[in-house]
Design an enzyme around this catalytic site. Structure first.
Site, PDB file in Angstrom:
ATOM      1  N   LEU A  65       0.831  -1.206   0.000  1.00 15.61           N
ATOM      2  CA  LEU A  65       0.000   0.000   0.000  1.00 15.61           C
ATOM      3  C   LEU A  65       0.869   1.261   0.000  1.00 15.61           C
ATOM      4  O   LEU A  65       2.061   1.211   0.312  1.00 15.61           O
ATOM      5  CB  LEU A  65      -0.920  -0.032   1.223  1.00 15.61           C
ATOM      6  N   PRO A  66       0.260   2.422  -0.317  1.00 18.67           N
ATOM      7  CA  PRO A  66       1.067   3.638  -0.463  1.00 18.67           C
ATOM      8  C   PRO A  66       1.781   4.117   0.809  1.00 18.67           C
ATOM      9  O   PRO A  66       2.951   4.476   0.743  1.00 18.67           O
ATOM     10  CB  PRO A  66       0.052   4.689  -0.927  1.00 18.67           C
ATOM     11  N   THR A  97       6.392   0.510   1.769  1.00 13.84           N
ATOM     12  CA  THR A  97       7.428   1.322   2.410  1.00 13.84           C
ATOM     13  C   THR A  97       6.706   2.348   3.280  1.00 13.84           C
ATOM     14  O   THR A  97       6.036   3.245   2.765  1.00 13.84           O
ATOM     15  CB  THR A  97       8.281   2.060   1.360  1.00 13.84           C
ATOM     16  N   LYS A 172      15.588  -0.084   4.893  1.00 23.13           N
ATOM     17  CA  LYS A 172      15.123   0.374   3.570  1.00 23.13           C
ATOM     18  C   LYS A 172      15.367   1.878   3.398  1.00 23.13           C
ATOM     19  O   LYS A 172      15.852   2.320   2.358  1.00 23.13           O
ATOM     20  CB  LYS A 172      13.625   0.034   3.435  1.00 23.13           C
ATOM     21  N   LYS A 247       9.246  10.741  -1.193  1.00 27.77           N
ATOM     22  CA  LYS A 247       8.572  10.098  -0.050  1.00 27.77           C
ATOM     23  C   LYS A 247       9.602   9.384   0.838  1.00 27.77           C
ATOM     24  O   LYS A 247       9.605   9.542   2.060  1.00 27.77           O
ATOM     25  CB  LYS A 247       7.540   9.083  -0.573  1.00 27.77           C
TER      26      LYS A 247
HETATM   27  P1  NAD Z   1       0.693   2.141  -6.515  1.00 31.64           P
HETATM   28  O1  NAD Z   1       0.096   3.467  -6.214  1.00 31.64           O
HETATM   29  O2  NAD Z   1       0.907   1.726  -7.934  1.00 31.64           O
HETATM   30  O3  NAD Z   1      -0.212   0.984  -5.824  1.00 31.64           O
HETATM   31  C1  NAD Z   1      -0.870   1.113  -4.606  1.00 31.64           C
HETATM   32  C2  NAD Z   1      -2.197   0.363  -4.741  1.00 31.64           C
HETATM   33  O4  NAD Z   1      -2.838   0.314  -3.465  1.00 31.64           O
HETATM   34  C3  NAD Z   1      -3.188   1.060  -5.702  1.00 31.64           C
HETATM   35  O5  NAD Z   1      -3.576   0.135  -6.704  1.00 31.64           O
HETATM   36  C4  NAD Z   1      -4.357   1.464  -4.793  1.00 31.64           C
HETATM   37  O6  NAD Z   1      -5.614   1.391  -5.448  1.00 31.64           O
HETATM   38  C5  NAD Z   1      -4.241   0.432  -3.694  1.00 31.64           C
HETATM   39  N1  NAD Z   1      -4.856   0.811  -2.429  1.00 31.64           N
HETATM   40  C6  NAD Z   1      -4.707   1.960  -1.728  1.00 31.64           C
HETATM   41  N2  NAD Z   1      -5.409   1.893  -0.575  1.00 31.64           N
HETATM   42  C7  NAD Z   1      -6.011   0.679  -0.558  1.00 31.64           C
HETATM   43  C8  NAD Z   1      -6.876  -0.005   0.361  1.00 31.64           C
HETATM   44  N3  NAD Z   1      -7.278   0.560   1.508  1.00 31.64           N
HETATM   45  N4  NAD Z   1      -7.305  -1.240   0.049  1.00 31.64           N
HETATM   46  C9  NAD Z   1      -6.922  -1.828  -1.110  1.00 31.64           C
HETATM   47  N5  NAD Z   1      -6.110  -1.251  -2.013  1.00 31.64           N
HETATM   48  C10 NAD Z   1      -5.672  -0.011  -1.745  1.00 31.64           C
HETATM   49  O7  NAD Z   1       2.054   2.073  -5.686  1.00 31.64           O
HETATM   50  P2  NAD Z   1       3.292   1.084  -5.908  1.00 31.64           P
HETATM   51  O8  NAD Z   1       4.286   1.723  -6.804  1.00 31.64           O
HETATM   52  O9  NAD Z   1       2.785  -0.300  -6.202  1.00 31.64           O
HETATM   53  O10 NAD Z   1       3.952   1.145  -4.446  1.00 31.64           O
HETATM   54  C11 NAD Z   1       3.398   0.431  -3.352  1.00 31.64           C
HETATM   55  C12 NAD Z   1       4.358   0.506  -2.192  1.00 31.64           C
HETATM   56  O11 NAD Z   1       5.625  -0.013  -2.597  1.00 31.64           O
HETATM   57  C13 NAD Z   1       4.631   1.938  -1.693  1.00 31.64           C
HETATM   58  O12 NAD Z   1       4.725   1.920  -0.305  1.00 31.64           O
HETATM   59  C14 NAD Z   1       5.974   2.285  -2.353  1.00 31.64           C
HETATM   60  O13 NAD Z   1       6.708   3.238  -1.622  1.00 31.64           O
HETATM   61  C15 NAD Z   1       6.657   0.926  -2.353  1.00 31.64           C
HETATM   62  N6  NAD Z   1       7.703   0.748  -3.383  1.00 31.64           N
HETATM   63  C16 NAD Z   1       7.478   1.129  -4.663  1.00 31.64           C
HETATM   64  C17 NAD Z   1       8.486   0.935  -5.619  1.00 31.64           C
HETATM   65  C18 NAD Z   1       8.278   1.338  -7.060  1.00 31.64           C
HETATM   66  O14 NAD Z   1       9.268   1.382  -7.819  1.00 31.64           O
HETATM   67  N7  NAD Z   1       7.063   1.622  -7.498  1.00 31.64           N
HETATM   68  C19 NAD Z   1       9.705   0.356  -5.252  1.00 31.64           C
HETATM   69  C20 NAD Z   1       9.890  -0.063  -3.935  1.00 31.64           C
HETATM   70  C21 NAD Z   1       8.874   0.143  -2.999  1.00 31.64           C
END
Ligand code: NAD
Length: 297
Positions: A65-66, A97, A172, A247
């Site tokens: 999740l975000p 994260t 991390k 972030k």
């Molecule tokens: P993203 O925004 O693509 O995905 C997040 C998903 O969570 C969305 O599809 C959203 O609809 C869903 N969501 C939000 N609240 C929700 C809830 N209450 N119930 C169900 N679904 C819900 O983000 P992402 O890029 O997949 O990143 C996710 C996590 O991974 C973050 O914490 C980010 O910091 C971490 N991260 C991302 C990357 C990257 O390169 N994108 C790399 C490492 C870590």
């Protein structure tokens, strides 16, 4: 094979859930976005009507999740917190994260209800999520780590146990703070060389064989045209967004504040990424920071 609830099927969670299904696990997937659910179904997951529906009877719950407030809401303080319906045999693996403080407090709330919770943030980006080569950095007890390991191995290549609850998140942000600093330094050095007449490819080759060698020079050069297949060579599309780096640097500054750790370089990197984001570049890959140094054409 396990029954796994997967909550949060975005850029990272979508392909991670798909790899679990590919490995033969039963994956009950939920996201607020109907489009994400459609993709999950195409990739072998069972679509659930709610997070509660997905988690009922699950051996593992994985969330991606975000931010901390979403994780806190899902397990502890939302309308139907998942900790109220999970059995004491279930293990929650939060791969988001988030701040270490929330990870620790959610783990403590789980323990009060008899449910295990570990933080397991990842490194490796969307490419690593798709290829199943992520690095997982786990905070939790030895027993919880051992229980999670075979599941994490379906999605990743390197699985580290950083320490107790919250330690995964601390490790991390230490890594990503260093990444932000080294990318800013690499942009700074390359831009100065180019402004003094050097070819960026020649300068990169020199520094790679010298003491300035680093990950950005090796595999993620920020100057367009120096390296094939990196975001710099496709208008900084894809990769790791400036918004996410900003972030993570914010999370690093919180850790620095809470522990009174000196982080002048991390703080400078955060300000640089903030300026770059404020200029409308939040959606670009973080190596686009070099634009901040370059003269207007
Ligand atoms: P993203 O925004 O693509 O995905 C997040 C998903 O969570 C969305 O599809 C959203 O609809 C869903 N969501 C939000 N609240 C929700 C809830 N209450 N119930 C169900 N679904 C819900 O983000 P992402 O890029 O997949 O990143 C996710 C996590 O991974 C973050 O914490 C980010 O910091 C971490 N991260 C991302 C990357 C990257 O390169 N994108 C790399 C490492 C870590």
């Amino acid at each position: 094979m396990a029954t796994i609830a997967f909550i949060g099927l975005g850029n990272m969670g979508g392909p991670m859930a798909a790899n679990l299904a590919k490995a033969g696990h039963t994956v009950k997937a939920f996201d607020l976005s109907p489009k994400a659910l459609e993709t999950a179904a195409e990739q072998g997951c069972q679509v659930a009507d709610s997070a509660q529906d997905a988690a009922t009877g699950a051996d593992f719950v994985i969330s991606m999740l975000p931010a901390g407030k979403h994780v806190q809401g899902l397990y502890v303080s939302g309308e139907q917190p998942l900790f109220d319906l999970l059995s004491s045999d279930a293990l929650v693996i939060d791969c988001s994260t988030i701040d270490a403080e929330t990870a620790r407090s959610v783990a403590a709330a789980g323990a009060e209800k008899g449910v295990g919770f570990i933080d397991a943030p990842v490194s490796g980006g969307v490419g690593g999520a798709q290829a199943g080569t992520l690095t997982f950095i786990v905070g939790g007890t030895d027993a919880q780590f051992q229980k999670a390991q075979p599941i994490l191995e379906c999605m990743g290549k390197n699985i580290f146990h950083a320490g107790d609850h919250g330690a995964g998140q601390i490790a991390k942000v230490c890594n990503n703070m260093l990444l932000g600093i080294l990318m800013a330094g690499t942009c700074e050095a390359l831009n100065m060389g180019v402004k003094n007449g050097l070819d960026p490819k020649v300068l990169s080759d020199i520094m790679k064989q010298s003491s300035g060698n680093n990950w950005a020079l090796q595999v993620y050069n920020p100057v367009p045209g120096v390296m094939d297949g990196v975001p710099a060579s496709r208008d900084y599309q894809g990769g790791f967004q400036v918004d996410l780096m900003f972030k993570d640097l914010g999370l690093a500054m919180e850790v620095s504040q809470q522990s009174a750790s000196a982080t002048p370089m991390g703080s400078a990197a955060r300000s640089l990424f903030n300026l770059h984001k404020s200029a409308g570049n939040g959606g670009l890959d973080f190596s686009s920071l070099i634009k901040l140094y370059q003269d207007a054409e």
